[in-house]
Design a protein around this motif. Structure first.
Motif, PDB file in Angstrom:
ATOM      1  N   ASN A 263       3.405  13.186 -51.754  1.00  0.00           N
ATOM      2  CA  ASN A 263       3.353  14.169 -52.832  1.00  0.00           C
ATOM      3  C   ASN A 263       4.732  14.774 -53.073  1.00  0.00           C
ATOM      4  OD1 ASN A 263       0.774  14.040 -51.273  1.00  0.00           O
ATOM      5  ND2 ASN A 263       0.036  15.218 -53.029  1.00  0.00           N
ATOM      6  N   GLU A 264       5.236  14.605 -54.291  1.00  0.00           N
ATOM      7  CA  GLU A 264       6.458  15.289 -54.738  1.00  0.00           C
ATOM      8  C   GLU A 264       7.543  15.327 -53.658  1.00  0.00           C
ATOM      9  OE1 GLU A 264       7.348  16.310 -57.590  1.00  0.00           O
ATOM     10  OE2 GLU A 264       5.507  16.316 -58.765  1.00  0.00           O
ATOM     11  N   SER A 265       7.906  14.160 -53.140  1.00  0.00           N
ATOM     12  CA  SER A 265       8.955  14.065 -52.119  1.00  0.00           C
ATOM     13  C   SER A 265       9.967  13.009 -52.546  1.00  0.00           C
ATOM     14  CB  SER A 265       8.337  13.684 -50.764  1.00  0.00           C
ATOM     15  OG  SER A 265       7.785  12.376 -50.841  1.00  0.00           O
ATOM     16  N   PRO A 266      11.152  12.982 -51.934  1.00  0.00           N
ATOM     17  CA  PRO A 266      12.116  11.917 -52.263  1.00  0.00           C
ATOM     18  C   PRO A 266      11.503  10.544 -52.047  1.00  0.00           C
ATOM     19  CG  PRO A 266      13.153  13.638 -50.954  1.00  0.00           C
ATOM     20  CD  PRO A 266      11.677  13.944 -50.957  1.00  0.00           C
ATOM     21  N   ALA A 267      11.873   9.597 -52.904  1.00  0.00           N
ATOM     22  CA  ALA A 267      11.271   8.263 -52.864  1.00  0.00           C
ATOM     23  C   ALA A 267      12.307   7.234 -52.437  1.00  0.00           C
ATOM     24  CB  ALA A 267      10.701   7.893 -54.233  1.00  0.00           C
ATOM     25  N   ASP A 268      11.906   6.360 -51.513  1.00  0.00           N
ATOM     26  CA  ASP A 268      12.785   5.288 -51.054  1.00  0.00           C
ATOM     27  C   ASP A 268      12.817   4.149 -52.083  1.00  0.00           C
ATOM     28  OD1 ASP A 268      13.020   6.818 -48.801  1.00  0.00           O
ATOM     29  OD2 ASP A 268      11.643   5.610 -47.591  1.00  0.00           O
ATOM     30  N   HIS A 283       5.578  -1.247 -45.410  1.00  0.00           N
ATOM     31  CA  HIS A 283       6.331  -1.822 -44.304  1.00  0.00           C
ATOM     32  C   HIS A 283       7.393  -2.744 -44.911  1.00  0.00           C
ATOM     33  CE1 HIS A 283       3.163  -0.369 -41.645  1.00  0.00           C
ATOM     34  NE2 HIS A 283       2.277  -0.938 -42.459  1.00  0.00           N
ATOM     35  N   GLY A 284       8.655  -2.380 -44.746  1.00  0.00           N
ATOM     36  CA  GLY A 284       9.711  -3.192 -45.328  1.00  0.00           C
ATOM     37  C   GLY A 284      11.065  -2.538 -45.171  1.00  0.00           C
ATOM     38  N   LEU A 285      12.054  -3.120 -45.835  1.00  0.00           N
ATOM     39  CA  LEU A 285      13.423  -2.624 -45.787  1.00  0.00           C
ATOM     40  C   LEU A 285      13.720  -1.842 -47.060  1.00  0.00           C
ATOM     41  CD1 LEU A 285      16.226  -2.552 -44.434  1.00  0.00           C
ATOM     42  CD2 LEU A 285      16.752  -4.702 -45.631  1.00  0.00           C
ATOM     43  N   GLY A 286      14.051  -0.571 -46.891  1.00  0.00           N
ATOM     44  CA  GLY A 286      14.319   0.270 -48.053  1.00  0.00           C
ATOM     45  C   GLY A 286      15.537   1.145 -47.857  1.00  0.00           C
ATOM     46  N   ILE A 287      16.015   1.693 -48.965  1.00  0.00           N
ATOM     47  CA  ILE A 287      17.134   2.641 -48.946  1.00  0.00           C
ATOM     48  C   ILE A 287      16.542   4.040 -49.042  1.00  0.00           C
ATOM     49  CG2 ILE A 287      19.219   3.412 -50.130  1.00  0.00           C
ATOM     50  CD1 ILE A 287      19.429   0.575 -51.311  1.00  0.00           C
ATOM     51  N   PRO A 288      16.677   4.861 -48.015  1.00  0.00           N
ATOM     52  CA  PRO A 288      16.083   6.200 -48.048  1.00  0.00           C
ATOM     53  C   PRO A 288      16.575   7.006 -49.247  1.00  0.00           C
ATOM     54  CG  PRO A 288      16.824   5.657 -45.828  1.00  0.00           C
ATOM     55  CD  PRO A 288      17.336   4.575 -46.730  1.00  0.00           C
ATOM     56  N   GLY A 289      15.622   7.496 -50.040  1.00  0.00           N
ATOM     57  CA  GLY A 289      15.977   8.291 -51.212  1.00  0.00           C
ATOM     58  C   GLY A 289      16.584   7.482 -52.337  1.00  0.00           C
ATOM     59  N   GLY A 290      16.569   6.153 -52.240  1.00  0.00           N
ATOM     60  CA  GLY A 290      17.239   5.315 -53.248  1.00  0.00           C
ATOM     61  C   GLY A 290      16.640   5.438 -54.636  1.00  0.00           C
ATOM     62  N   LEU A 291      15.310   5.488 -54.732  1.00  0.00           N
ATOM     63  CA  LEU A 291      14.668   5.630 -56.043  1.00  0.00           C
ATOM     64  C   LEU A 291      14.975   6.998 -56.631  1.00  0.00           C
ATOM     65  CD1 LEU A 291      12.789   4.509 -58.222  1.00  0.00           C
ATOM     66  CD2 LEU A 291      10.852   5.436 -56.927  1.00  0.00           C
ATOM     67  N   SER A 292      14.964   8.016 -55.808  1.00  0.00           N
ATOM     68  CA  SER A 292      15.311   9.366 -56.279  1.00  0.00           C
ATOM     69  C   SER A 292      16.722   9.383 -56.860  1.00  0.00           C
ATOM     70  CB  SER A 292      15.212  10.370 -55.125  1.00  0.00           C
ATOM     71  OG  SER A 292      13.891  10.478 -54.654  1.00  0.00           O
ATOM     72  N   PHE A 299      19.672  12.040 -53.962  1.00  0.00           N
ATOM     73  CA  PHE A 299      18.838  11.406 -52.945  1.00  0.00           C
ATOM     74  C   PHE A 299      17.642  12.273 -52.521  1.00  0.00           C
ATOM     75  CE2 PHE A 299      22.779   8.971 -52.372  1.00  0.00           C
ATOM     76  CZ  PHE A 299      22.263   7.688 -52.279  1.00  0.00           C
ATOM     77  N   ASP A 300      17.692  13.567 -52.799  1.00  0.00           N
ATOM     78  CA  ASP A 300      16.616  14.472 -52.412  1.00  0.00           C
ATOM     79  C   ASP A 300      15.707  14.849 -53.578  1.00  0.00           C
ATOM     80  OD1 ASP A 300      17.456  14.638 -49.722  1.00  0.00           O
ATOM     81  OD2 ASP A 300      19.033  16.054 -50.312  1.00  0.00           O
ATOM     82  N   HIS A 301      15.891  14.198 -54.722  1.00  0.00           N
ATOM     83  CA  HIS A 301      15.093  14.524 -55.904  1.00  0.00           C
ATOM     84  C   HIS A 301      13.625  14.154 -55.674  1.00  0.00           C
ATOM     85  CE1 HIS A 301      14.063  15.067 -60.117  1.00  0.00           C
ATOM     86  NE2 HIS A 301      13.489  13.873 -60.115  1.00  0.00           N
ATOM     87  N   PRO A 302      12.675  15.081 -55.875  1.00  0.00           N
ATOM     88  CA  PRO A 302      11.257  14.759 -55.643  1.00  0.00           C
ATOM     89  C   PRO A 302      10.717  13.836 -56.737  1.00  0.00           C
ATOM     90  CG  PRO A 302      11.481  16.990 -56.509  1.00  0.00           C
ATOM     91  CD  PRO A 302      12.885  16.497 -56.251  1.00  0.00           C
ATOM     92  N   ASP A 308      -0.438  12.274 -55.635  1.00  0.00           N
ATOM     93  CA  ASP A 308      -0.466  13.330 -56.648  1.00  0.00           C
ATOM     94  C   ASP A 308      -1.528  13.064 -57.709  1.00  0.00           C
ATOM     95  OD1 ASP A 308       1.687  15.275 -56.034  1.00  0.00           O
ATOM     96  OD2 ASP A 308       2.949  13.487 -56.121  1.00  0.00           O
ATOM     97  N   PHE A 309      -2.148  11.893 -57.661  1.00  0.00           N
ATOM     98  CA  PHE A 309      -3.138  11.515 -58.667  1.00  0.00           C
ATOM     99  C   PHE A 309      -4.487  11.289 -57.995  1.00  0.00           C
ATOM    100  CE2 PHE A 309       1.045  10.046 -59.889  1.00  0.00           C
ATOM    101  CZ  PHE A 309       1.181  10.528 -61.179  1.00  0.00           C
ATOM    102  N   ALA A 310      -5.546  11.609 -58.721  1.00  0.00           N
ATOM    103  CA  ALA A 310      -6.889  11.322 -58.206  1.00  0.00           C
ATOM    104  C   ALA A 310      -7.034   9.822 -57.991  1.00  0.00           C
ATOM    105  CB  ALA A 310      -7.937  11.810 -59.209  1.00  0.00           C
ATOM    106  N   LYS A 311      -7.814   9.451 -56.978  1.00  0.00           N
ATOM    107  CA  LYS A 311      -7.933   8.029 -56.639  1.00  0.00           C
ATOM    108  C   LYS A 311      -8.441   7.201 -57.813  1.00  0.00           C
ATOM    109  CE  LYS A 311      -8.238   8.172 -51.627  1.00  0.00           C
ATOM    110  NZ  LYS A 311      -8.960   7.706 -50.419  1.00  0.00           N
ATOM    111  N   GLU A 312      -9.323   7.784 -58.621  1.00  0.00           N
ATOM    112  CA  GLU A 312      -9.854   7.019 -59.755  1.00  0.00           C
ATOM    113  C   GLU A 312      -8.824   6.841 -60.882  1.00  0.00           C
ATOM    114  OE1 GLU A 312     -11.281  11.347 -60.252  1.00  0.00           O
ATOM    115  OE2 GLU A 312     -11.014   9.886 -58.634  1.00  0.00           O
ATOM    116  N   ASP A 313      -7.691   7.564 -60.814  1.00  0.00           N
ATOM    117  CA  ASP A 313      -6.647   7.445 -61.833  1.00  0.00           C
ATOM    118  C   ASP A 313      -5.432   6.655 -61.349  1.00  0.00           C
ATOM    119  OD1 ASP A 313      -8.180   8.945 -63.564  1.00  0.00           O
ATOM    120  OD2 ASP A 313      -7.240  10.849 -63.005  1.00  0.00           O
ATOM    121  N   ARG A 314      -5.506   6.147 -60.123  1.00  0.00           N
ATOM    122  CA  ARG A 314      -4.388   5.367 -59.588  1.00  0.00           C
ATOM    123  C   ARG A 314      -4.545   3.886 -59.954  1.00  0.00           C
ATOM    124  NH1 ARG A 314      -4.396   7.157 -53.222  1.00  0.00           N
ATOM    125  NH2 ARG A 314      -4.408   9.437 -53.501  1.00  0.00           N
TER     126      ARG A 314
END
Length: 461
Positions: A263-268, A283-292, A299-302, A308-314
Motif C-alpha cells: 500500500n502506497e510505498s516505494p515500488a521496485d 521473487h526475482g531481481l529488481g532495483i529497489p525503488g526503481g519504478l518510483s 526512489f522513495d516516491h509512493p 490499495d484496491f478491492a480484490k474484485e477490482d484487481r
C-alpha cells in the motif's frame, strides 16, 4: 469450461492472429515509400527493384490481414452482445471514421500500387504508395482510439440503466483524444515500423549469407537498419510515456505489470521474476525503488499497490501480466542493442562479413512480433476485470444466449481455419523470398509483376 473464459480465449486468439499482419503492412508501407522515393530521386534501378519486391510481400500481408480482421466484428455480436450495445455508439463513430478516412484512402490507391507498374508515371505511383501507407496508419488510428476509450473513457455520458445502459458520445474529440489514445497510438505505430524494418533486415541478411542479390541487399539492409535504430529508440520514449499515463489512469494495471502489492510505498523495478499471487510477493531481481524513480525521479516516491484496491477490482492474472510486460521490455531493449551494434558495424561494411551477426538478424524478424503480442496482452489483461475500465465488467458484457459448447465449437473451427491461413502465408512468403527481387540470370529484368500479385491475392500462386 466457463463461457466467459471461452469467449475471452476465442477473442484473444483471433485478435492475436490478426495482429501479426497489420503491423507488417504498416512497417513495410514505410519502407516501400522510402525505396520508391529514393528511386525517383536517384534513378538508381536498385531502389526500383526493392520497391517492386516488397510491394508483392506487402500485398500478401495486407490480403490476409483484411480477411482475418473481419471475424472479430462478428464476435462482438455473437459472444459480447451486452458489450456491443454498451459501446455501440462509441465504436460506431470510430469505425465509421476508419471507413471514411482510412479504408477509402487505402482502397482508392491500392489498385494503382499493385497494378500500376509501367502503367503510370513514377511520381503517380509514389503518390499511390504514400496513400496506401497513410491509409494503413489511419486505420490503426481509429482502432487504437476505440480500444483506448475502453481503457480510459472520455467524452461520453451513460443513457439508460442496468442491462439497457449504454454510452453515448457527448464530445467526439474528447473521445478521440482520450487520456491514453495518443501514447498508445505512437507506441503501436513504432512497433509496426520495427516489424517491417526487421522483416526487411531478416530477408536481406539471408540473401547476403547465401551470396544472392548482394549489392541490392546491402542497400536495403542499410536503409532498414537506420529505420530500426530510429524507431527502436523512439519506442523506448513512447513506452516510458505510456507507462506514466498508466500510473495515473490505470494504477492497478501498473501495479500488476511490476508485481507491486504494498500500500502506497516505494515500488521496485524488476528486471525479471515470478509473482506468487497467493503470497502476494515477487521473487526475482529488481532495483529497489526503481519504478518510483522512473515515475517521479524519487526512489522513495509512493506508488499505489494492488492491496490499495478491492480484490474484485484487481487484475486476475498478475503473474501473466508481469511476464508479458517484461518480455516486451526485454525485447525492446534487445532491438535497440541489435540496431546500435548493426549501425556501428556498418562502418567499412564490416557487418556484411560477420556471418554470425547476419544470422542473428535473420531470426530477429520474430522479435518485434513477440513484443507486439506481449504488449497487447499486457494492456488487455491488465484492464481486467473491466471490459470498459471502471464502467462495465467483463463478466457483465457477455451475450445471454450463447452457450459454452457453441463458443468452444467456433473456437476450434477458427483455430483450424487460421492455422491453414498461417501455413498458406508462410508458404507464399517463403516462395516469394526464394524467388527473389528479380531473376538472377537477368539482373536487368524489369517485367511487370501484376500477374504474380494477382495470384498471391487470389491464393492461386
Amino acid at each position: 469450461m466457463d463461457v466467459e473464459i471461452l469467449a475471452r480465449i476465442q477473442f484473444a486468439f483471433t485478435v492475436a492472429f490478426h495482429y501479426i499482419y497489420p503491423p507488417l503492412s504498416i512497417g513495410l508501407g514505410l519502407l516501400m515509400v522510402i525505396f520508391e522515393a529514393s528511386y525517383i530521386r536517384t534513378k538508381d534501378d536498385t531502389y526500383h527493384k526493392l520497391a517492386k519486391f516488397w510491394t508483392k510481400i506487402f500485398a500478401l500481408t495486407f490480403g490476409i490481414g483484411v480477411v482475418t480482421g473481419i471475424v472479430m466484428e462478428f464476435e462482438f455480436g455473437t459472444n459480447w452482445a451486452t458489450y456491443s450495445r454498451y459501446v455501440g455508439d462509441v465504436f460506431g463513430s470510430a469505425l465509421a471514421a476508419e471507413g471514411i478516412f482510412a479504408f477509402a484512402l487505402e482502397s482508392g490507391f491500392l489498385g494503382v500500387l499493385l497494378f500500376g507498374w509501367n502503367r503510370v508515371k513514377p511520381w503517380v505511383h509514389l503518390v499511390a504508395t504514400i496513400g496506401v501507407f497513410l491509409g494503413s496508419m489511419f486505420s490503426a488510428v481509429w482502432i487504437v482510439v476505440a480500444n483506448s476509450w475502453q481503457q480510459t473513457p472520455a467524452g461520453y455520458h451513460i443513457v439508460g440503466e442496468g442491462m439497457e445502459a449504454r454510452a453515448e458520445i457527448t464530445d467526439f474529440w474528447a473521445m478521440v483524444f482520450n487520456p491514453s489514445s495518443v501514447d498508445r497510438l505512437t507506441h503501436v505505430w513504432l512497433g509496426a515500423f520495427l516489424s517491417g524494418a526487421f522483416l526487411v533486415l531478416s530477408v536481406h541478411a539471408y540473401y547476403l549469407l547465401r551470396n544472392r542479390y548482394v549489392e541490392l541487399s546491402k542497400t536495403a539492409f542499410r536503409i532498414a537498419l537506420i529505420v530500426a535504430l530510429v524507431f527502436s529508440l523512439g519506442q523506448l520514449l513512447t513506452g516510458h510515456h505510456s507507462a506514466d499515463g498508466v500510473s495515473v489512469n490505470q494504477p492497478a494495471k501498473l501495479a500488476a505489470m511490476e508485481g507491486h502489492y504494498e500500500n502506497e510505498s516505494p515500488a521496485d523495478l524488476y528486471l525479471f521474476g515470478w509473482v506468487d499471487q497467493g503470497e502476494e510477493t515477487v521473487h526475482g531481481l529488481g532495483i529497489p525503488g526503481g519504478l518510483s524513480f522512473l515515475l517521479a525521479q524519487d526512489f522513495d516516491h509512493p506508488v499505489k499497490g494492488l492491496r490499495d484496491f478491492a480484490k474484485e477490482d484487481r487484475p486476475t492474472q498478475v503473474n501473466a501480466i508481469f511476464q508479458f510486460y517484461h518480455i516486451m521490455v526485454f525485447i525492446g531493449t534487445l532491438l535497440i542493442l541489435l540496431s546500435v551494434v548493426g549501425i556501428f558495424m556498418l562502418k567499412k561494411e564490416r557487418i556484411f562479413k560477420m556471418r554470425w551477426l547476419l544470422w542473428i538478424f535473420v531470426f530477429a524478424a520474430i522479435l518485434p512480433q513477440i513484443a507486439n503480442q506481449a504488449g497487447w496482452f499486457t494492456a488487455e489483461m491488465g484492464r481486467q476485470p473491466w471490459v470498459v475500465y471502471g464502467l462495465l465488467r467483463t463478466s457483465d458484457a457477455l451475450s445471454v444466449a450463447v452457450s459454452a459448447n457453441q463458443v468452444l465449437f467456433s473456437l476450434i473451427m477458427f483455430f483450424l481455419i487460421y492455422l491453414l491461413l498461417f501455413l498458406l502465408f508462410v508458404y507464399l512468403l517463403n516462395k516469394k523470398i526464394k524467388n527473389g527481387p528479380y531473376s538472377e540470370d537477368d539482373s536487368d529484368d524489369d517485367r511487370p509483376h501484376t500477374r504474380e500479385i494477382t495470384e498471391v491475392l487470389t491464393g492461386k500462386y
